[in-house]
Design a protein around this motif. Structure first.
Motif, short mmCIF file in Angstrom:
data_model
loop_
_atom_site.label_atom_id
_atom_site.label_comp_id
_atom_site.label_asym_id
_atom_site.label_seq_id
_atom_site.Cartn_x
_atom_site.Cartn_y
_atom_site.Cartn_z
N ARG A 163 0.92 -1.15 0.21
CA ARG A 163 0.19 -0.20 -0.13
C ARG A 163 0.76 1.12 -0.09
O ARG A 163 0.17 1.78 -0.45
CB ARG A 163 -1.37 0.18 1.19
CG ARG A 163 -2.18 1.47 1.56
CD ARG A 163 -3.45 0.55 2.07
NE ARG A 163 -2.85 0.43 3.27
CZ ARG A 163 -2.61 -0.72 4.15
NH1 ARG A 163 -2.95 -1.34 3.35
NH2 ARG A 163 -2.35 -0.77 5.35
N GLU A 164 2.27 1.24 1.51
CA GLU A 164 2.87 2.30 0.82
C GLU A 164 4.15 2.97 -0.56
O GLU A 164 3.89 3.98 -1.13
CB GLU A 164 3.53 2.62 2.38
CG GLU A 164 3.00 2.17 3.18
CD GLU A 164 2.66 3.90 3.40
OE1 GLU A 164 3.40 4.58 2.92
OE2 GLU A 164 1.91 3.86 4.13
N ILE A 165 4.21 1.85 -0.89
CA ILE A 165 4.51 1.32 -2.76
C ILE A 165 3.88 2.09 -3.74
O ILE A 165 3.89 2.30 -4.52
CB ILE A 165 5.51 -0.01 -2.60
CG1 ILE A 165 6.07 -0.09 -1.53
CG2 ILE A 165 5.74 0.19 -3.89
CD1 ILE A 165 7.02 -1.55 -1.61
N ASP A 166 2.93 1.91 -3.23
CA ASP A 166 1.10 1.99 -4.23
C ASP A 166 1.01 3.42 -4.27
O ASP A 166 0.89 4.57 -5.48
CB ASP A 166 0.14 1.09 -4.26
CG ASP A 166 0.48 -0.22 -4.86
OD1 ASP A 166 1.03 -0.80 -5.65
OD2 ASP A 166 -0.49 -0.76 -3.63
N THR A 167 0.91 3.81 -2.85
CA THR A 167 0.89 5.50 -2.34
C THR A 167 2.57 6.25 -3.60
O THR A 167 2.22 6.90 -3.87
CB THR A 167 0.71 5.58 -0.89
OG1 THR A 167 -0.36 4.96 -1.18
CG2 THR A 167 0.84 7.08 -0.86
N ILE A 168 2.99 5.70 -3.16
CA ILE A 168 4.60 6.42 -3.40
C ILE A 168 4.63 6.29 -5.34
O ILE A 168 4.99 7.30 -5.49
CB ILE A 168 5.91 5.87 -3.11
CG1 ILE A 168 5.57 5.60 -1.46
CG2 ILE A 168 6.88 6.54 -3.44
CD1 ILE A 168 7.45 5.45 -1.19
N GLN A 170 2.00 6.03 -7.01
CA GLN A 170 0.97 7.24 -7.32
C GLN A 170 1.93 8.42 -7.54
O GLN A 170 1.50 9.64 -8.59
CB GLN A 170 -0.46 6.58 -6.72
CG GLN A 170 -1.65 7.90 -6.97
CD GLN A 170 -2.04 7.48 -8.79
OE1 GLN A 170 -1.70 6.08 -9.05
NE2 GLN A 170 -2.23 7.96 -9.10
N LYS A 171 2.00 9.07 -6.63
CA LYS A 171 3.23 10.57 -6.52
C LYS A 171 4.17 10.81 -7.44
O LYS A 171 3.56 11.47 -8.10
CB LYS A 171 2.76 10.62 -5.05
CG LYS A 171 2.47 11.06 -3.61
CD LYS A 171 2.96 10.88 -2.35
CE LYS A 171 2.07 11.07 -1.32
NZ LYS A 171 2.47 10.98 0.48
N GLU A 172 5.10 9.42 -7.59
CA GLU A 172 5.34 9.65 -8.91
C GLU A 172 4.74 9.72 -10.30
O GLU A 172 5.77 10.85 -10.82
CB GLU A 172 7.01 8.42 -8.47
CG GLU A 172 7.62 8.35 -6.97
CD GLU A 172 7.89 10.70 -6.39
OE1 GLU A 172 8.82 11.16 -7.53
OE2 GLU A 172 7.94 11.29 -6.25
N THR A 173 4.03 9.30 -10.09
CA THR A 173 3.88 9.29 -11.25
C THR A 173 2.20 10.55 -11.98
O THR A 173 2.80 10.94 -12.85
CB THR A 173 2.28 8.35 -11.30
OG1 THR A 173 2.96 6.71 -11.12
CG2 THR A 173 1.19 7.92 -12.62
N THR A 174 2.33 10.80 -10.84
CA THR A 174 1.15 12.20 -10.21
C THR A 174 2.01 13.29 -10.70
O THR A 174 1.45 14.38 -12.09
CB THR A 174 0.64 12.44 -9.52
OG1 THR A 174 -0.21 11.20 -9.67
CG2 THR A 174 -0.08 13.76 -9.30
N LYS A 175 3.16 13.27 -10.54
CA LYS A 175 4.26 14.74 -10.78
C LYS A 175 4.62 14.21 -12.16
O LYS A 175 5.35 15.50 -13.00
CB LYS A 175 5.73 13.94 -9.71
CG LYS A 175 5.45 14.34 -8.85
CD LYS A 175 6.71 14.18 -7.83
CE LYS A 175 6.12 14.52 -6.71
NZ LYS A 175 7.77 14.22 -5.36
N VAL A 176 5.22 13.24 -12.76
CA VAL A 176 5.62 12.95 -14.39
C VAL A 176 4.33 13.74 -14.91
O VAL A 176 4.88 13.74 -15.68
CB VAL A 176 5.83 11.51 -14.65
CG1 VAL A 176 6.10 11.26 -16.00
CG2 VAL A 176 6.74 11.10 -13.79
#
Length: 281
Positions: A163-168, A170-176
């Motif tokens: 879940r934490e890895i998925d959250t991270i 998602q955050k990095e994907t959004t930044k891209v």
């Protein structure tokens, strides 16, 4: 020594010919006999048969036949070899220097030992084994219960990590996506501005060619060059596209962060029979 078997009057006793309730017993051959079979049995003169009423068996002990001397009965017991022997065996080379005891004395001693062993097995040792079996069953149940708890704990931790890895992620994907959108907007704006200027230049070239072909002296003489503005290119967009930096996965460190089972042990308490008796005392 072979002790005559105790018979209960209610037991079903059969002759060797399968007749029920035979009345006689041969102490030498240790078989039940009806009256008809007993007559035939006594006619066998190869052995000295001793046929007695079967009712006397409860109080009758008889000597076993010597395995070495078939016509002799074992009235003695070799203390060294711990086997029944006959009087002829005593003088043999095998037992000549051994201590021979009265077989009935040994018989009584062995009976006392048997009785003692039976009592100890029945009253003490068997209960210790039963307790051990019960304890083993409890340990197996406890092992299964704790194993299930450990599996659930590890599974829950894995879910938390995922879940934490998925959250991270998602955050990095959004930044891209944000970077791509912003940069694309800047490039679109530049592309539009260049397109407008190119269109303007093509129009200006057409106007100048038309003027050049004209015979209008006044217009040509009045022409003033204004391409200085067009010489200045629009501001060029230079993108500084971000890179993604990550650490090489350190399996050992990751394992330490995730957690690990403690060491386990399987210990054994090798108790001997003597230790069982001592612990009972």
């Amino acid at each position: 020594l072979i002790m005559a078997q105790d018979y209960n009057l209610q037991d079903v006793v059969r002759c060797k010919c399968e007749n029920l309730n035979p009345e006689l017993y041969c102490t030498l051959c240790q078989i039940n006999l009806c009256k008809t079979c007993a007559v035939e049995h006594l006619l066998d003169e190869s052995k000295l048969h001793m046929v007695i009423p079967i009712k006397q068996l409860r109080s009758t002990s008889h000597y076993p036949t010597c395995p070495t001397h078939s016509t002799k009965q074992c009235e003695l017991h070799c203390a060294i070899c711990d086997i029944p022997i006959c009087t002829q065996c005593v003088s043999s080379e095998e037992h000549s220097e051994h201590k021979a005891e009265d077989i009935m004395t040994t018989f009584q001693t062995k009976k006392e030992t048997l009785q003692s062993d039976i009592q100890e097995l029945d009253k003490s040792i068997i209960h210790k084994y039963q307790e051990m079996a019960k304890g083993t069953k409890i340990q197996k149940d406890r092992l299964n219960e704790k194993s299930q708890k450990l599996l659930k704990l590890i599974s829950k931790l894995a879910e938390d990590w995922h879940r934490e890895i998925d959250t991270i992620t998602q955050k990095e994907t959004t930044k891209v996506e944000v970077v791509r959108t912003n940069c694309m907007h800047a490039l679109d704006k530049q592309e539009f501005e260049i397109s407008v200027r190119i269109s303007k230049i093509w129009g200006h070239i057409a106007d100048l060619k038309k003027l050049l072909e004209s015979r209008d002296v006044y217009k040509i003489c009045s022409y003033k060059s204004n391409i200085a503005e067009l010489r200045r290119l629009p501001t060029k967009v230079i993108l500084n596209i971000p890179t993604f930096s990550s650490q090489k996965i350190n399996t050992e460190q990751l394992h330490e962060l995730f957690g690990a089972l403690s060491e386990y042990s399987i210990e054994k308490d090798n108790q001997t029979g003597d230790e069982l008796v001592a612990s009972n005392d």
